[in-house]
Design an enzyme around this catalytic site. Structure first.
Site, PDB file in Angstrom:
ATOM      1  N   SER A   1       0.258   3.084  -8.913  1.00 50.89           N
ATOM      2  CA  SER A   1       1.283   3.596  -9.887  1.00 50.89           C
ATOM      3  C   SER A   1       0.758   3.699 -11.553  1.00 50.89           C
ATOM      4  CB  SER A   1       2.254   2.387  -9.851  1.00 50.89           C
ATOM      5  OG  SER A   1       2.535   1.681  -9.064  1.00 50.89           O
ATOM      6  N   TYR A   2      -0.567   2.866 -11.692  1.00 48.54           N
ATOM      7  CA  TYR A   2      -1.031   2.823 -12.883  1.00 48.54           C
ATOM      8  C   TYR A   2      -2.278   3.331 -13.068  1.00 48.54           C
ATOM      9  CZ  TYR A   2       3.132   0.076 -13.344  1.00 48.54           C
ATOM     10  OH  TYR A   2       4.411  -0.277 -13.166  1.00 48.54           O
ATOM     11  N   SER A   3      -2.930   3.611 -12.150  1.00 51.19           N
ATOM     12  CA  SER A   3      -4.213   3.886 -12.072  1.00 51.19           C
ATOM     13  C   SER A   3      -4.738   4.881 -10.639  1.00 51.19           C
ATOM     14  CB  SER A   3      -5.124   2.624 -11.487  1.00 51.19           C
ATOM     15  OG  SER A   3      -4.356   1.990 -10.620  1.00 51.19           O
TER      16      SER A   3
ATOM     17  N   LYS B   1     -11.955   2.280 -10.899  1.00 51.77           N
ATOM     18  CA  LYS B   1     -10.433   2.335 -11.032  1.00 51.77           C
ATOM     19  C   LYS B   1     -10.303   2.746 -12.434  1.00 51.77           C
ATOM     20  CE  LYS B   1      -6.700  -0.815 -10.593  1.00 51.77           C
ATOM     21  NZ  LYS B   1      -5.813  -1.710  -9.513  1.00 51.77           N
TER      22      LYS B   1
ATOM     23  N   ASP C   1     -16.676  -2.770  -6.191  1.00 50.27           N
ATOM     24  CA  ASP C   1     -17.190  -2.702  -4.804  1.00 50.27           C
ATOM     25  C   ASP C   1     -16.425  -1.465  -4.094  1.00 50.27           C
ATOM     26  OD1 ASP C   1     -19.032  -4.495  -4.021  1.00 50.27           O
ATOM     27  OD2 ASP C   1     -17.452  -6.045  -3.889  1.00 50.27           O
TER      28      ASP C   1
ATOM     29  N   GLU D   1      -7.687   0.540   3.756  1.00 52.33           N
ATOM     30  CA  GLU D   1      -6.817  -0.561   3.918  1.00 52.33           C
ATOM     31  C   GLU D   1      -6.774  -0.982   5.216  1.00 52.33           C
ATOM     32  OE1 GLU D   1      -3.124   0.470   2.227  1.00 52.33           O
ATOM     33  OE2 GLU D   1      -3.809   1.028   0.156  1.00 52.33           O
TER      34      GLU D   1
ATOM     35  N   ASP E   1       0.276 -12.077  -3.666  1.00 51.39           N
ATOM     36  CA  ASP E   1       0.626 -10.977  -3.247  1.00 51.39           C
ATOM     37  C   ASP E   1      -0.062 -10.290  -2.161  1.00 51.39           C
ATOM     38  OD1 ASP E   1       2.362  -8.666  -2.718  1.00 51.39           O
ATOM     39  OD2 ASP E   1       1.583  -7.466  -4.209  1.00 51.39           O
TER      40      ASP E   1
ATOM     41  N   GLU F   1      -1.829  -4.356   2.951  1.00 52.84           N
ATOM     42  CA  GLU F   1      -2.355  -3.232   2.014  1.00 52.84           C
ATOM     43  C   GLU F   1      -3.420  -3.678   1.068  1.00 52.84           C
ATOM     44  OE1 GLU F   1       1.038  -3.807   2.968  1.00 52.84           O
ATOM     45  OE2 GLU F   1       2.196  -2.409   1.708  1.00 52.84           O
TER      46      GLU F   1
ATOM     47  N   ASP G   1      -6.246  -6.321  -5.677  1.00 51.92           N
ATOM     48  CA  ASP G   1      -5.053  -6.592  -6.257  1.00 51.92           C
ATOM     49  C   ASP G   1      -4.780  -7.586  -6.679  1.00 51.92           C
ATOM     50  OD1 ASP G   1      -2.771  -5.575  -7.228  1.00 51.92           O
ATOM     51  OD2 ASP G   1      -1.879  -4.547  -5.572  1.00 51.92           O
TER      52      ASP G   1
HETATM   53  P1  ATP Z   1       0.220  -0.149  -7.488  1.00 52.44           P
HETATM   54  O1  ATP Z   1      -0.608   0.102  -8.424  1.00 52.44           O
HETATM   55  O2  ATP Z   1       1.111   1.044  -7.137  1.00 52.44           O
HETATM   56  O3  ATP Z   1       0.563  -1.464  -6.737  1.00 52.44           O
HETATM   57  P2  ATP Z   1      -2.490  -0.281  -5.794  1.00 52.44           P
HETATM   58  O4  ATP Z   1      -2.484  -1.423  -6.195  1.00 52.44           O
HETATM   59  O5  ATP Z   1      -2.673   0.616  -4.439  1.00 52.44           O
HETATM   60  O6  ATP Z   1      -1.019   0.591  -6.309  1.00 52.44           O
HETATM   61  P3  ATP Z   1      -4.743   0.718  -6.954  1.00 52.44           P
HETATM   62  O7  ATP Z   1      -5.461  -0.620  -7.093  1.00 52.44           O
HETATM   63  O8  ATP Z   1      -5.045   1.472  -8.219  1.00 52.44           O
HETATM   64  O9  ATP Z   1      -3.302   0.659  -6.811  1.00 52.44           O
HETATM   65  O10 ATP Z   1      -5.389   1.574  -5.848  1.00 52.44           O
HETATM   66  C1  ATP Z   1      -5.001   2.864  -5.484  1.00 52.44           C
HETATM   67  C2  ATP Z   1      -5.465   3.166  -4.213  1.00 52.44           C
HETATM   68  O11 ATP Z   1      -7.004   3.344  -4.046  1.00 52.44           O
HETATM   69  C3  ATP Z   1      -5.328   2.102  -3.068  1.00 52.44           C
HETATM   70  O12 ATP Z   1      -4.228   2.539  -1.979  1.00 52.44           O
HETATM   71  C4  ATP Z   1      -6.342   1.987  -2.255  1.00 52.44           C
HETATM   72  O13 ATP Z   1      -6.331   2.495  -1.063  1.00 52.44           O
HETATM   73  C5  ATP Z   1      -7.359   2.693  -3.078  1.00 52.44           C
HETATM   74  N1  ATP Z   1      -8.493   1.661  -3.638  1.00 52.44           N
HETATM   75  C6  ATP Z   1      -8.410   0.919  -4.293  1.00 52.44           C
HETATM   76  N2  ATP Z   1      -9.544   0.079  -4.619  1.00 52.44           N
HETATM   77  C7  ATP Z   1     -10.595   0.524  -3.783  1.00 52.44           C
HETATM   78  C8  ATP Z   1     -11.824   0.131  -3.517  1.00 52.44           C
HETATM   79  N3  ATP Z   1     -12.374  -0.691  -4.443  1.00 52.44           N
HETATM   80  N4  ATP Z   1     -12.390   0.981  -2.670  1.00 52.44           N
HETATM   81  C9  ATP Z   1     -11.945   1.975  -1.902  1.00 52.44           C
HETATM   82  N5  ATP Z   1     -10.768   2.305  -2.330  1.00 52.44           N
HETATM   83  C10 ATP Z   1      -9.771   1.522  -3.099  1.00 52.44           C
END
Ligand code: ATP
Length: 334
Positions: A44-46, A63, A113, A119, A158, A162, A176
């Site tokens: 949502s923010y990234s 990120k 990492d 997921e 949380d 996912e 997260d």
């Molecule tokens: P929201 O902010 O809406 O709760 P989110 O927590 O999934 O969503 P991000 O942490 O920005 O948001 O991650 C966005 C997507 O990028 C995730 O769905 C995930 O599949 C992928 N992602 C996040 N971190 C990694 C990582 N370290 N390696 C690979 N993919 C990642």
């Protein structure tokens, strides 16, 4: 806004000085030190990008958070919590590690990492369910990571499939931490105790005396613990409620509490209204029943869970992270 900027962003660079000698300098890494590749996912923010360190060729997930958007949505607090929490949890293979952070005018960057396996939820959806061996392996890795974060004074709040990412080896990396609760760090507390014994005053004492319960409502409906719904307070045992929901989901293919709306889901949780599908394995059922207990003080602890018959023969600690992930197979009831 307070964009925290400290530590973490340090790298090593070798340079040749005027006398032809090689000198090693510590330098801050920046956006230009990485080449950005494809988008791995959007939050949502990234946005999360695949990126390569130009010097070492090591791959990371970066990120990128847009400052303007975070300000507009009033999420600065969560962004800082995520960063502070990740900075505390850098020594465990089961947690996404934050290597560097930096920023430019428009964005914040977290170098993490890389989790190529996606997921756990996505993987589970492909097979439908996990067999006992897979559930035991992934359950053990998640539990080991929970034990570590709790030992460092972090309640995730949380946990759900996912937020369990998988690396190249299909090993767990929990992510997260934006809604995590930071308790006084037990290791910092010990240092402070030693200092107090030497007569140094403790500035963080009031915080350290704070109850380990963390007020405020966060989480995802299906995995929210009953104490969060009734007392608005989460504790370490709340993460173990979520762990019980995850074990159930891996074997059953769906979370235990699921209804047409958030409100109805909450009703089911506080009334402990769930059923096991026919043929659900006996030991796993016993484990889940001892985790999905309304009173958090009566739930199994991490140590109890490790010693539960469901995890019989399962290594934990170093051996667990050295072992090969089992081939993914669905559960076939007897
Ligand atoms: P929201 O902010 O809406 O709760 P989110 O927590 O999934 O969503 P991000 O942490 O920005 O948001 O991650 C966005 C997507 O990028 C995730 O769905 C995930 O599949 C992928 N992602 C996040 N971190 C990694 C990582 N370290 N390696 C690979 N993919 C990642």
């Amino acid at each position: 806004a307070e964009w925290q900027e400290r530590g973490a962003a340090v790298g090593i660079r070798r340079e040749v000085d005027a006398n032809g000698r090689t000198v090693v300098r510590q330098v801050k890494k920046g956006v230009r030190d990485f080449s950005f590749g494809r988008v791995l996912g959007e939050g949502s923010y990234s946005s999360v990008y695949l990126a390569t360190d130009r010097q070492t060729l090591k791959e990371y997930a970066i990120k990128v958070l847009e400052k303007r958007h975070i300000l507009k949505e009033k999420k600065v607090k969560y962004v800082n919590i995520e960063k502070n929490t990740l900075n505390r949890l850098t020594e465990h293979p089961g947690i996404v590690r934050l290597y560097y952070t930096f920023q430019d005018e428009a964005s914040l960057y977290y170098v993490l990492d890389l989790c190529n396996g996606g997921e756990l939820l996505g993987v589970l959806k492909r097979t439908g369910t996990f067999d006992i061996e897979c559930t035991r392996f992934y359950g053990a890795q998640i539990l080991d990571a929970i034990e570590y974060m709790h030992s460092r004074g972090v309640i995730h709040r949380d946990l759900k499939p996912e937020n369990v990412l998988l690396d190249d080896a299909m090993h767990v990396k929990i992510t997260d931490f934006g809604t995590a609760k930071l308790l006084p760090d037990p290791r910092e507390a010990q240092k402070q105790q030693d200092a107090s014994a030497r007569g140094v005053p403790d500035p963080g004492r009031r915080e350290a005396e704070e109850d380990s319960r963390a007020a405020s409502f966060v989480g995802t409906a299906e995995y929210v613990s009953p104490e969060l719904l009734t007392n608005k307070s989460a504790c370490k045992a709340s993460d173990l409620w979520a762990f019980g929901c995850i074990i159930y989901q891996l074997l059953a293919g769906r979370p235990p509490f699921k209804a047409g709306s958030e409100y109805l889901t909450f009703q089911k949780i506080v009334n402990l209204e769930y059923e096991f599908p026919a043929g659900f394995p006996h030991a796993a059922r016993d484990l889940v029943e001892r985790l999905l207990v309304l009173d958090p003080s009566r739930r199994l602890t991490v140590e109890h869970i490790r010693n539960h018959e469901f995890f019989d023969g399962q290594p934990f600690g170093v051996g667990l992270w050295r072992s090969k992930a089992p081939r993914l197979r669905p559960y076939v009831p007897p």
